[in-house]
Write an enzyme that holds these catalytic residues in place. Structure first.
Site, PDB file in Angstrom:
ATOM      1  N   LYS A 184       0.867  -1.176   0.000  1.00  0.00           N
ATOM      2  CA  LYS A 184       0.000   0.000   0.000  1.00  0.00           C
ATOM      3  C   LYS A 184       0.908   1.232   0.000  1.00  0.00           C
ATOM      4  O   LYS A 184       1.410   1.657   1.033  1.00  0.00           O
ATOM      5  CB  LYS A 184      -0.906   0.020   1.244  1.00  0.00           C
ATOM      6  CG  LYS A 184      -2.033   1.012   1.077  1.00  0.00           C
ATOM      7  CD  LYS A 184      -2.419   1.727   2.340  1.00  0.00           C
ATOM      8  CE  LYS A 184      -1.490   2.807   2.747  1.00  0.00           C
ATOM      9  NZ  LYS A 184      -1.399   3.948   1.835  1.00  0.00           N
ATOM     10  N   GLU A 262      10.561   1.648   9.864  1.00  0.00           N
ATOM     11  CA  GLU A 262      11.541   2.697   9.555  1.00  0.00           C
ATOM     12  C   GLU A 262      10.826   4.022   9.774  1.00  0.00           C
ATOM     13  O   GLU A 262       9.930   4.381   8.994  1.00  0.00           O
ATOM     14  CB  GLU A 262      12.000   2.588   8.097  1.00  0.00           C
ATOM     15  CG  GLU A 262      12.824   1.357   7.793  1.00  0.00           C
ATOM     16  CD  GLU A 262      14.222   1.408   8.389  1.00  0.00           C
ATOM     17  OE1 GLU A 262      14.646   2.497   8.822  1.00  0.00           O
ATOM     18  OE2 GLU A 262      14.876   0.362   8.441  1.00  0.00           O
ATOM     19  N   CYS A 296      14.055  11.273   6.009  1.00  0.00           N
ATOM     20  CA  CYS A 296      13.968  10.833   7.400  1.00  0.00           C
ATOM     21  C   CYS A 296      15.267  11.092   8.155  1.00  0.00           C
ATOM     22  O   CYS A 296      15.262  11.426   9.330  1.00  0.00           O
ATOM     23  CB  CYS A 296      13.625   9.350   7.443  1.00  0.00           C
ATOM     24  SG  CYS A 296      14.713   8.366   6.391  1.00  0.00           S
ATOM     25  N   GLU A 396      10.251  16.516  14.498  1.00  0.00           N
ATOM     26  CA  GLU A 396      10.651  16.341  13.101  1.00  0.00           C
ATOM     27  C   GLU A 396       9.812  17.277  12.227  1.00  0.00           C
ATOM     28  O   GLU A 396       8.600  17.120  12.136  1.00  0.00           O
ATOM     29  CB  GLU A 396      10.421  14.888  12.673  1.00  0.00           C
ATOM     30  CG  GLU A 396      10.891  14.617  11.258  1.00  0.00           C
ATOM     31  CD  GLU A 396      10.517  13.224  10.760  1.00  0.00           C
ATOM     32  OE1 GLU A 396       9.358  12.805  10.961  1.00  0.00           O
ATOM     33  OE2 GLU A 396      11.390  12.570  10.155  1.00  0.00           O
TER      34      GLU A 396
HETATM   35  P1  NAD Z   1       2.911   8.672   7.177  1.00  0.00           P
HETATM   36  O1  NAD Z   1       3.187   7.970   8.451  1.00  0.00           O
HETATM   37  O2  NAD Z   1       1.889   9.730   7.169  1.00  0.00           O
HETATM   38  O3  NAD Z   1       2.461   7.642   6.041  1.00  0.00           O
HETATM   39  C1  NAD Z   1       3.268   6.527   5.668  1.00  0.00           C
HETATM   40  C2  NAD Z   1       2.365   5.427   5.124  1.00  0.00           C
HETATM   41  O4  NAD Z   1       1.568   4.926   6.195  1.00  0.00           O
HETATM   42  C3  NAD Z   1       1.385   5.885   4.048  1.00  0.00           C
HETATM   43  O5  NAD Z   1       1.263   4.868   3.088  1.00  0.00           O
HETATM   44  C4  NAD Z   1       0.089   6.078   4.823  1.00  0.00           C
HETATM   45  O6  NAD Z   1      -1.069   5.935   4.038  1.00  0.00           O
HETATM   46  C5  NAD Z   1       0.182   4.959   5.841  1.00  0.00           C
HETATM   47  N1  NAD Z   1      -0.533   5.187   7.086  1.00  0.00           N
HETATM   48  C6  NAD Z   1      -0.820   6.374   7.680  1.00  0.00           C
HETATM   49  N2  NAD Z   1      -1.444   6.171   8.860  1.00  0.00           N
HETATM   50  C7  NAD Z   1      -1.525   4.826   9.019  1.00  0.00           C
HETATM   51  C8  NAD Z   1      -2.059   3.979  10.026  1.00  0.00           C
HETATM   52  N3  NAD Z   1      -2.640   4.476  11.112  1.00  0.00           N
HETATM   53  N4  NAD Z   1      -1.963   2.632   9.855  1.00  0.00           N
HETATM   54  C9  NAD Z   1      -1.375   2.101   8.773  1.00  0.00           C
HETATM   55  N5  NAD Z   1      -0.867   2.851   7.763  1.00  0.00           N
HETATM   56  C10 NAD Z   1      -0.939   4.189   7.891  1.00  0.00           C
HETATM   57  O7  NAD Z   1       4.329   9.218   6.676  1.00  0.00           O
HETATM   58  P2  NAD Z   1       4.629  10.107   5.389  1.00  0.00           P
HETATM   59  O8  NAD Z   1       4.189  11.503   5.627  1.00  0.00           O
HETATM   60  O9  NAD Z   1       4.150   9.410   4.172  1.00  0.00           O
HETATM   61  O10 NAD Z   1       6.236  10.045   5.371  1.00  0.00           O
HETATM   62  C11 NAD Z   1       7.034  10.894   6.122  1.00  0.00           C
HETATM   63  C12 NAD Z   1       7.515  10.203   7.380  1.00  0.00           C
HETATM   64  O11 NAD Z   1       8.183   8.989   7.035  1.00  0.00           O
HETATM   65  C13 NAD Z   1       8.539  11.014   8.140  1.00  0.00           C
HETATM   66  O12 NAD Z   1       8.279  10.918   9.511  1.00  0.00           O
HETATM   67  C14 NAD Z   1       9.859  10.348   7.788  1.00  0.00           C
HETATM   68  O13 NAD Z   1      10.871  10.547   8.747  1.00  0.00           O
HETATM   69  C15 NAD Z   1       9.455   8.924   7.671  1.00  0.00           C
HETATM   70  N6  NAD Z   1      10.394   8.183   6.844  1.00  0.00           N
HETATM   71  C16 NAD Z   1      11.245   7.300   7.446  1.00  0.00           C
HETATM   72  C17 NAD Z   1      12.199   6.628   6.678  1.00  0.00           C
HETATM   73  C18 NAD Z   1      13.182   5.672   7.307  1.00  0.00           C
HETATM   74  O14 NAD Z   1      13.811   4.905   6.565  1.00  0.00           O
HETATM   75  N7  NAD Z   1      13.350   5.666   8.619  1.00  0.00           N
HETATM   76  C19 NAD Z   1      12.264   6.860   5.308  1.00  0.00           C
HETATM   77  C20 NAD Z   1      11.376   7.757   4.737  1.00  0.00           C
HETATM   78  C21 NAD Z   1      10.434   8.418   5.515  1.00  0.00           C
END
Ligand code: NAD
Length: 494
Positions: A184, A262, A296, A396
C-alpha cells in the site's frame, strides 16, 4: 463534466491484484496534483478494505498453494536481475512519474531509480548466497540444522518521499527470500509502485506474489491498518512517521505478526573545530536541504563549535538553492517543492515557533517568487542559537529547516545529540579519528557518518533506527533476515 481521466497527459492507473489490473471494488478514484505547480498528474483507484482483502487473499494463495516459496533461489535471483535491467532501461519514465508526484527535481528522481536498480541487483546476489547452519560436533549422536524459510505474506506500507527506493528495500529481500506481498503505497505517490508491479510481472514474478492496493488519504490509513491487523498477513514492513508506525505496531499485535519499522528522525550533524570547514559547511547544507528536507535522516540539528557558527552565519546569507526549484523536471536542479499542503501549513507553524524560540538567520517563509506561486515551496531556513529543548530542535519538521546549536566538548556534544526521542542517523566532522570514534560509539543512532552526510556510497550496510526511529534493519544481510523465519531441526542418530 469531462472526467479527469479522459484529459490528455494525465496518467490513469489501476490496482494490481493477483496478476490483474483492477479498478477499486467501489469504482471510486482519486486524483493527485503535483506539489510544484498544482497540475493533475494522475488518477488512481480509491481502494478500500474489500480491495485489501482481495490482495491479501491473492498473496496468501501464492504463498500457500504455489511453489513460489520453495522455488530455486537462482530463479528468484534471475527475476530480480531482470527487474533491475528493465528498470534501468525505463529509468526516464519512472523518474518522470516520481518527479511529478513528489515534486522533486528529475535529476534526483533519476538518482532514486538508479539506486533502486542497485538494490535489486544486490538482493539478486544475496538470494544466491542463502544458507543455514549445521551443528555436527556438539554431541556424538545428534545433528542440528538451522534452516531459514520465507516469513510468508508481507504487508508493505510506504511513504511518499522516496516512493521507489524505499519500497525496493522491502521488495528486494522479500523476493530473494520467497515471500509474497501486499503493498500500500502513499496516496501521494502510488504511480511508481504500480509501474513497478507491471515491470516485476514482465521480469517473471508469478501471479499473486506482488499485489498493490491504492487508496486516498483516510482510506489509506484504514487500508494500512487492515493490512497491519490481518491474521492472513505474517509480517508488516512499514516506513513512515513514528505516530503511524506506533499505530501499525498496535494493529500488528492482533496476530503477533513480525514488524519492521523505519520511522522519523531529528538527526544531529556535529562539526568539530578541526573539521575541513568547506566540506563540513557543504555537508551541513546538503544534510538538511536534500529533497527539501523531506528525508527521514535529514541533518536537522547542526551542532557546531563557535568558529564554525560564524562561518555558517556568513554562508547562510548567500543565495540558497531555492531558485533552482522552479523547474523540477529540468536536469541539474536539486531542490524541489515542499510536498503536501498539510505539511506546508505545519511548516508555517514551525517557522513562527522558531522565530519565537531562536534567531532566524535566513528563510523563514514560503517562497513565492515568480514561477513558484502555484507550487509549495518553503525557503531554505536556518535558525541560530537554538536550545536543544526548543520545539524546533525536538520535533521532526520534515522540511528545509535547520536548527543550529553550539557545544563545548566531546562529552557535552554526545549528551546533547542523544537528548532526543529519535535515533536514526548522525554525522561527525573531524580530522581526529579518536574524536570521530568516541562520538560515533557514544551516539545512540542506527547510522553514523564520519566526514560525510547522507552516505558514502556504501549502500549495502544495515539501515534502521534506535529508539523511536524504528525497529529492525533494512539492507545488508540483516535486511534479508527480516524476511525469514528460523527453524531448528534436530536429528537423533540411530
Ligand atoms: P505517514 O506515516 O503519514 O504515512 C506513511 C504510510 O503509512 C502511508 O502509506 C500512509 O497511508 C500509511 N498510514 C498512515 N497512517 C496509518 C495507520 N494508522 N496505519 C497504517 N498505515 C498508515 O508518513 P509520510 O508523511 O508518508 O512520510 C514521512 C515520514 O516517514 C517522516 O516521519 C519520515 O521521517 C518517515 N520516513 C522514514 C524513513 C526511514 O527509513 N526511517 C524513510 C522515509 C520516511
Amino acid at each position: 463534466m469531462t472526467s479527469i481521466a479522459e484529459r490528455p497527459g494525465i496518467a490513469t492507473y489501476k490496482q494490481f491484484i493477483d496478476g490483474e489490473w483492477l479498478d477499486a471494488v467501489s469504482g471510486a478514484t482519486f486524483t493527485r496534483t503535483s506539489p510544484y505547480d498544482g497540475s493533475v498528474v494522475g488518477v488512481y483507484p480509491n481502494g478500500g478494505i474489500e480491495d485489501a482483502q482481495r490482495a491479501i487473499l491473492a498473496a496468501r494463495r501464492a504463498f500457500d498453494e504455489t511453489s513460489w516459496p520453495t522455488s530455486p533461489a537462482a530463479d528468484r535471483a534471475r527475476i530480480l536481475r531482470r527487474a533491475a535491467d528493465l528498470l534501468a532501461e525505463r529509468a526516464d519514465a519512472f523518474a518522470t512519474c516520481i518527479a511529478a508526484e513528489v515534486g522533486k527535481p528529475k535529476t534526483m528522481a533519476l538518482g532514486e531509480v538508479m539506486a533502486t536498480v542497485d538494490v535489486f541487483q544486490l538482493f539478486a546476489a544475496k538470494a544466491l548466497n542463502l544458507k543455514g547452519e549445521s551443528f555436527t560436533q556438539q554431541i556424538p549422536d545428534a545433528v542440528g540444522i538451522v534452516a531459514h524459510e520465507p516469513v510468508g505474506v508481507v504487508g508493505i506500507i510506504t511513504p511518499w518521499n522516496f516512493p521507489l527506493l524505499l519500497i525496493s528495500w522491502k521488495i528486494g529481500p522479500a523476493i530473494a527470500a520467497g515471500c509474497t506481498m501486499v503493498a500500500k503505497p502513499s496516496h501521494y505517490t502510488p504511480g511508481s509502485t504500480l509501474m513497478l508491479a507491471g515491470l516485476l510481472a514482465e521480469a517473471g514474478l508469478p501471479r499473486g506474489v506482488f499485489n498493490v492496493v491504492t487508496s486516498e488519504t483516510d482510506n489509506g490509513a484504514l487500508v494500512g491498518q487492515h493490512i497491519a491487523a490481518s491474521e492472513l498477513v505474517d509480517k508488516v514492513a512499514f516506513t513512515g512517521s513514528t505516530a503511524s508506525g506506533k499505530a501499525v505496531m498496535r494493529a500488528a499485535a492482533n496476530n503477533v505478526k513480525k514488524v519492521s519499522l523505519e520511522l522519523g528522525g531529528k538527526s544531529p550533524n556535529i562539526v568539530f573545530p578541526d573539521a575541513a570547514v568547506d566540506a563540513a559547511v557543504a555537508g551541513a547544507f546538503f544534510g538538511i536541504y536534500l529533497n527539501s528536507g523531506q528525508v527521514c535522516q535529514a541533518g536537522s540539528r547542526l551542532l557546531v563549535s563557535k568558529p564554525h557558527q560564524r562561518r555558517i552565519r556568513r554562508q547562510a546569507h548567500r543565495p540558497q538553492p531555492d531558485p533552482q526549484a522552479r523547474r523540477p523536471l529540468r536536469p541539474r536542479h536539486h531542490h524541489g517543492a515542499r510536498h503536501q499542503r498539510k505539511p506546508a501549513r505545519q511548516d508555517r507553524g514551525y517557522l513562527e515557533r522558531g522565530k519565537q524560540e531562536a534567531k532566524l538567520l535566513t528563510g523563514g517563509s514560503r517562497a513565492t517568487e515568480p514561477g513558484l506561486e502555484k507550487g509549495l515551496f518553503v525557503k531554505p531556513t536556518i535558525f541560530d542559537e537554538v536550545s536543544n529543548q526548543a520545539t524546533i530542535a525536538r520535533e521532526e519538521i520534515f522540511g528545509p529547516v535547520l536548527s543550529v546549536l553550539s557545544f563545548d566538548d566531546v562529552d557535552d556534544v554526545i549528551r546533547t545529540a542523544n537528548d532526543t526521542m529519535y535515533g536514526l542517523a548522525a554525522a561527525v566532522w573531524t580530522k581526529d579519528i579518536n574524536v570521530a570514534l568516541k562520538v560515533a560509539k557514544g551516539l545512540r543512532a542506527g547510522t553514523v557518518w564520519v566526514n560525510a552526510y547522507h552516505g558514502t556510497g556504501l549502500y549495502n550496510m544495515p539501515y534502521g533506527g534506535y529508539k523511536q526511529s524504528g525497529l529492525g534493519r533494512e539492507l545488508g544481510d540483516l535486511g534479508l533476515e527480516e524476511y525469514m523465519e528460523t527453524k531448528s531441526i534436530q536429528i537423533k542418530l540411530q
